[in-house]
Design an enzyme around this catalytic site. Structure first.
Site, PDB file in Angstrom:
ATOM      1  N   HIS A  23       0.807  -1.220   0.000  1.00 45.11           N
ATOM      2  CA  HIS A  23       0.000   0.000   0.000  1.00 45.11           C
ATOM      3  C   HIS A  23       0.835   1.261   0.000  1.00 45.11           C
ATOM      4  CE1 HIS A  23      -3.277  -2.749   1.025  1.00 45.11           C
ATOM      5  NE2 HIS A  23      -4.081  -1.813   0.537  1.00 45.11           N
ATOM      6  N   GLY A  24       2.044   1.194   0.503  1.00 39.77           N
ATOM      7  CA  GLY A  24       2.848   2.404   0.481  1.00 39.77           C
ATOM      8  C   GLY A  24       4.162   2.244   1.201  1.00 39.77           C
TER       9      GLY A  24
END
Lengths: 304, 482
Positions: free
Chosen positions: B328-329
């Site tokens: 996700h990041g």
């Protein structure tokens, strides 16, 4: 497929009609500018930035100057300094079918200044990023171009305003009345915030010949339609100090234009600046706006 | 294909090269793997040679064709092309998404050891959708490698599969086995499917524009300096973020799937009413399904899944949750979010309770039992707490948020704009509609189908008007950044 498309189109009619009906309920409490860019062409107009938008009340002028039908078509410094964008909008707003209009152009150094690095490059003038340079018309109603991308708040706020007032009213004559707290502490905070903005602007901006040229072009355009008056509105003393940095050059260039086009000029910064009350040091409050518009009316009448 | 590239290029045409390169590499790898397969089957069928000589022949043949070689008597050609695909795609991700994170983390670690390090980061723009399309192309190569999928020779279809515009930038992450064959089917306009697609788009827009974007206003307020706000503000902020992230992401998925239906394509379901889950395992079967199943098929199972010892299984669970968070990041907050979800999942797995709740809650009833309601609320609560890590800019601020959330001011009146009550009403309406439609693919798929047309169209009219009236300016989808 045809039936599918037809069904969608038919279904779409009602929501769009409903939306336009809701937008028509906007009474100037939801968006600062919508009614300005959706009202019809006008015969007599006030031009300038937010100082003029909040400081000059057309209804007072209309009451005192017989046969006039003033409208305040001023916006803000980031939207309507003198330049090509404003010039094109002005041409769209003036009602050319009605001669003998009266036009008030307000001016101060900021309205004819631009970024220091490249002040003559109109491609980077800040208003090129504003709605005024994007929407194709300022007289259509509903103005779907503005509604689509620039309407200040979600449309439900228009309905909400029926139950809860906002902190500003854009009147039918284009005057923006701002309602703010009168507590000294709140006012002090607003003034200090404005001072910071002015300081920054003073560091980064410089007078632009190009903007002065457009100011002159607008005068020439409007003189064909009626009388033109030039006005400079007051600011508080500490703000006037920032403006004084540009004073010599500004006055020289402005004077050239005034003489060349034989225009009448009323400079409120030459009078007592503390005579007026400001909400944040540069914008007049509603009482002072009334007083100054009265003085302005008398001055115009003396030449009318 | 042209429409998809136009769509992507509209954002930034310079990154079109990246998606074309990613497609080209996997297209080429797929074909090469199939050629190696072809060689292998030819050799296998040649009975004049012994196994050893068979391989020698292949070795010669393959090396002259510059395919690859045979190592220790085992064919490694396919593995090579799979490796190329993995290195290329993960390399893209590593550079564009994680480069600065690794540099900064390394610098921090060296400084922590008492040494001075000052390594410069790069100003890298994250290409929209890179995490989605790289996973999509990777799944193709892995499936071809595993022999589950015949590689396609039609490059237009393959490139269109990788860049199919409805789901290109934020999923669902499609599998080639589902989407690719659909490019070869003749498309005829299907009225019922198109109408279903429109309904799904409408619902997706409602989720995004009315729910997610308006919750965002209060979420942003709550997550800015949480230490200065009463706990009631933080509670609203946390709950609203749960709805914001769901409305944003599931909303986009609905719009993508609905758009696919309009064009005659069936994309996979990505969300299945996750907030009605009765435990965290069920939540993860219903949330971002295309990513969860991707990790299950291409990471968890290859690692051994739950086949080995319990310890190994726990390790595998931790790995997929942490990797999922990291996907996700590039921030420790996402890794922490993944770790928290792993910790919530593990007890269920340990006691063999992770597959207890399979069907939707209250399948044949209108209302849930009190027990089920308690389960749903508890699951939603722990998911919401985990989301705080997902939303916070750093682990420190997530900690501050949680510390201030659990304080006595939780019962005080929220210090928020009066509109917050309006949006609480919207969230309640949203939950009710979701509950009513929980047995379908999306909430309003069949709602009011048995009612008169006036009622049905009244509902659609209401949703369209809500979208018109509550739309805010330029709110980007959260998942575009992943």
């Amino acid at each position: 497929l045809k039936g599918f498309i037809a069904k969608i189109l038919i279904f779409s009619i009602l929501p769009f009609l409903s939306l336009f009906w809701i937008v028509s309920l906007e009474n100037g409490e939801t968006d600062y500018f919508y009614n300005k860019i959706s009202s019809p062409r006008k015969k007599s107009i006030i031009f300038g930035t937010s100082k003029s938008e909040q400081g000059i009340i057309p209804s007072i002028l209309n009451g005192k100057i017989e046969g006039s039908d003033f409208y305040n078509f001023s916006f803000a410094l980031s939207i309507s300094p003198y330049g090509k964008t404003y010039f094109e909008s002005i041409k769209d707003k003036v009602n050319y079918s009605e001669p003998d209009g009266i036009f008030i152009l307000t001016i101060d150094p900021w309205a004819v200044a631009s970024f220091k690095e490249d002040e003559e490059n109109e491609l980077i003038f800040e208003e090129t990023q504003s709605f005024l340079s994007t929407i194709p018309s300022v007289t259509i109603n509903p103005n779907i171009f503005y509604l689509k991308d620039f309407f200040l708040k979600p449309f439900f706020e228009i309905l909400l305003r029926k139950f809860k007032s906002g902190n500003f009213v854009l009147h039918d004559d284009g005057w923006l009345e701002v309602i703010v707290s009168t507590e000294p502490e709140d006012r002090k905070e607003r003034v200090s915030q404005r001072l910071m903005e002015y300081k920054k602007r003073n560091e980064n901006y410089i007078l632009s010949h190009k903007r002065f040229d457009y100011f002159e072009k607008i005068i020439i355009e409007l003189k064909n339609q009626g009388k033109v008056f030039i006005v400079r509105l007051p600011v508080e003393e500490k703000f006037a100090e920032y403006e004084s940095d540009y004073e010599v050059q500004f006055n020289y260039r402005l004077n050239e234009i005034l003489v060349k086009h034989k225009l009448n000029y009323l400079d409120f910064t030459k009078g007592d600046l503390e005579k007026w009350s400001y909400i944040d040091g540069i914008h007049l409050d509603r009482n002072s706006a009334k007083l100054i518009t009265n003085e302005l009316s008398d001055w115009i009448l003396s030449y009318h | 294909l042209a429409a998809s590239y136009l769509f992507y290029g509209w954002w930034d045409w310079r990154f079109l090269g990246l998606i074309i390169a990613s497609s080209a590499v996997d297209y080429w790898c797929g074909l090469r793997m199939s050629m190696v397969d072809g060689r292998q089957s030819t050799a296998d069928s040649n009975s004049n040679y012994t196994k050893r000589s068979d391989i020698e022949l292949l070795k010669k043949d393959l090396s002259t064709k510059r395919l690859w070689s045979v190592d220790n008597g085992l064919l490694t050609g396919k593995k090579l092309y799979l490796t190329i695909s993995i290195i290329f795609n993960l390399g893209l991700l590593a550079f564009f998404k994680y480069f600065n994170f690794f540099i900064e983390s390394t610098t921090d670690f060296i400084n922590l050891l008492g040494f001075q390090a000052n390594i410069h980061t790069l100003n890298i723009i994250l290409p929209v959708g890179i995490s989605f399309y790289t996973f999509q192309t990777l799944s193709y190569s892995i499936d071809v490698y595993r022999g589950k999928l015949e590689p396609t020779k039609d490059w237009v279809a393959f490139f269109a599969y990788v860049s199919f515009f409805p789901q290109l930038v934020a999923g669902p992450i499609e599998r080639a086995s589902n989407l690719l064959p659909q490019f070869f089917q003749k498309k005829n306009f299907d009225y019922a499917l198109a109408m279903d697609g429109l309904r799904q788009i409408l619902w997706g827009l409602f989720m995004k524009v009315v729910i997610a974007d308006n919750c965002a206003v209060f979420v942003n307020q709550a997550f800015t300096n949480p230490e200065t706000q009463p706990a009631s503000n933080l509670l609203i902020g946390a709950v609203f973020f749960s709805f914001q992230i769901y409305g944003d992401f599931a909303g986009y998925s609905n719009i993508a799937i609905g758009t696919g239906k309009l064009l005659g394509f069936h994309l996979m379901q990505n969300f299945s009413f996750p907030y009605f889950s009765r435990d965290i395992a069920e939540f993860w079967r219903r949330w971002h399904i295309s990513l969860s199943t991707w990790f299950r098929d291409y990471l968890y199972i290859p690692l051994g899944g739950s086949k080995g010892s319990k310890i190994l299984s726990l390790r595998n669970i931790f790995i997929i949750f942490l990797v999922s968070g990291f996907w996700h990041g590039a921030n420790w907050t996402f890794i922490a979010w993944g770790g928290i979800n792993a910790l919530l999942f593990i007890p269920l797995f340990w006691f063999g309770k992770n597959r207890v709740n399979i069907g939707i809650v209250a399948q044949n009833r209108i209302l849930p039992s009190f027990y089920e309601l308690g389960q749903v609320l508890l699951t939603f609560s722990v998911v919401t707490i985990a989301w705080i890590f997902f939303r916070s800019p750093s682990l420190g601020s997530a900690g501050t948020y949680i510390a201030h959330l659990f304080s006595s001011s939780i019962l005080s009146k929220p210090v928020m704009d009066i509109r917050v009550y309006l949006f609480i009403c919207w969230v309640v309406i949203f939950v009710l509609l979701e509950w009513m439609g929980r047995r379908e693919e999306f909430a309003i798929q069949k709602i009011a189908f048995r009612k008169p047309a006036l009622v049905r169209y009244g509902l659609y009219y209401g949703l369209v008007m809500a979208i018109f009236l509550f739309a805010r300016k330029e709110q980007e989808f959260i998942y575009f950044q992943f």
